[in-house]
Design a protein around this motif. Structure first.
Motif: not given
Length: 254
Positions: A95-99, A105-110, A171-172
Motif C-alpha cells: 500500500g502507499p507509504m503515506h502517514p 480509506a479507499d486505498q486501505v479498502r483495496t 493499509s498494509y
C-alpha cells in the motif's frame, strides 16, 4: 486421479517472488502444487519454468478478489484431485507509504480486499477439500508489521527497523494485523480436526512489493512458510512464526 496419491498443495499469488519459491520448495518435497495466479500468461510461464526443473506444478487461474474465480478454482481442484493437503495464502499487495492521516480509506479498502477478504474467500472455498485430507496445513503469509504487540511497543522484533521506528503503514500493516486475527479464528475453529493454521512472516525479502529493497532472498523468505506447510501432525496451530536464520524460526508476538 492423475496425482498418483501425491499430496496436493495450493499456493496463491505464486507466479513470482516468494509465492513462486514456496511453490518450488513444496514441489521439491514431492507435492503436486497448483500455482495460483491471476494472469494466465504469467502463470503459465511460471508453470513452464518449474515443470522444466522436473516439478509437478500446475497453473491454477485464481484471482483471490473474485469470488467466481475462486469458485471455479475450487471446482477444478475437486474434479482433478478431490483433496488438498496444503493451502498457502500468499497473494498480497502493498500500500502507499503515506502517514495514516494522509491515507485515503479507499486505498486501505483495496489492500484489505486482497490481503484479508481474499484469504477468507479462498480458505472457505477450499476448506471442504482440506478437511478430506485428514491432516491439512493452512499457512497465511503475514508480516511482522502486523504485530499489534510490536506496534504498541514501537519496536520491530525482527530488527529490520530501529527501535522507536515501527512502520506506520496504515493499509498494509493493519491488513496484516487483521490477517493475523483471521488466522487465529480459523485455528481455533479447526482445533482437533487435524488442520493446523498458522501465520508466517517471511522477513524483509527483496520482491516487487518493496521494490526489491529487501535484504533476504526469496529462497530465504520461503523457508518459514514451507516449514509451516510441512509441519508434523503434532505441530503447533495458531502461531506466528518469523524468519530469523535459525532452523526453528522466531515466534513473533501477535
Amino acid at each position: 486421479m492423475s496425482t498418483d496419491h501425491a499430496q496436493v498443495a495450493v499456493v496463491t499469488g505464486a507466479n513470482k517472488g516468494i509465492g513462486r519459491e514456496i511453490t518450488r520448495q513444496l514441489a521439491q518435497r514431492g507435492l503436486v502444487v497448483y500455482l495460483g495466479a491471476r494472469d494466465e500468461q504469467r502463470g503459465r510461464a511460471a508453470e513452464r519454468d518449474l515443470r522444466a526443473e522436473g516439478h509437478d506444478v500446475r497453473f491454477l487461474q485464481l484471482d483471490v478478489t473474485d469470488a467466481e474465480s475462486v469458485s471455479r478454482a475450487a471446482k477444478r481442484l475437486d474434479s482433478e484431485v478431490g483433496t488438498v493437503r496444503v493451502l498457502v495464502n500468499n497473494a498480497g499487495i502493498g500500500g502507499p507509504m503515506h502517514p495514516p492521516s494522509q491515507t485515503p480509506a479507499d486505498q486501505v479498502r483495496t489492500v484489505y480486499e486482497t490481503n484479508v477478504f481474499g484469504v477468507i474467500t479462498v480458505t472457505n472455498a477450499l476448506l471442504p477439500l482440506l478437511r478430506r485430507s485428514g491432516s491439512a496445513r493452512i499457512v497465511n503469509v503475514s508480516s511482522v508489521v502486523g504485530s499489534l504487540t510490536a506496534a504498541a511497543e514501537n519496536v520491530d522484533p525482527s530488527g529490520v527497523h530501529p527501535p522507536g521506528a515501527f512502520p506506520t503503514m496504515l493499509s498494509y500493516a493493519t491488513s496484516k494485523s487483521a490477517l493475523n486475527a483471521v488466522t487465529l479464528t480459523y485455528a481455533n475453529e479447526l482445533r482437533g480436526t487435524g488442520i493446523l493454521v498458522n501465520a508466517a512472516s517471511p522477513g524483509f525479502v527483496a520482491t516487487d512489493i518493496n521494490f526489491h529493497h529487501g535484504v533476504l532472498t526469496v529462497e530465504e523468505g520461503a523457508r518459514v512458510p514451507v516449514l509451516l506447510a510441512t509441519l508434523p501432525d503434532n505441530g503447533p496451530t495458531g502461531t506466528f512464526l518469523g524468519e530469523n536464520g535459525t532452523a526453528e524460526g522466531q515466534v513473533l508476538p501477535w
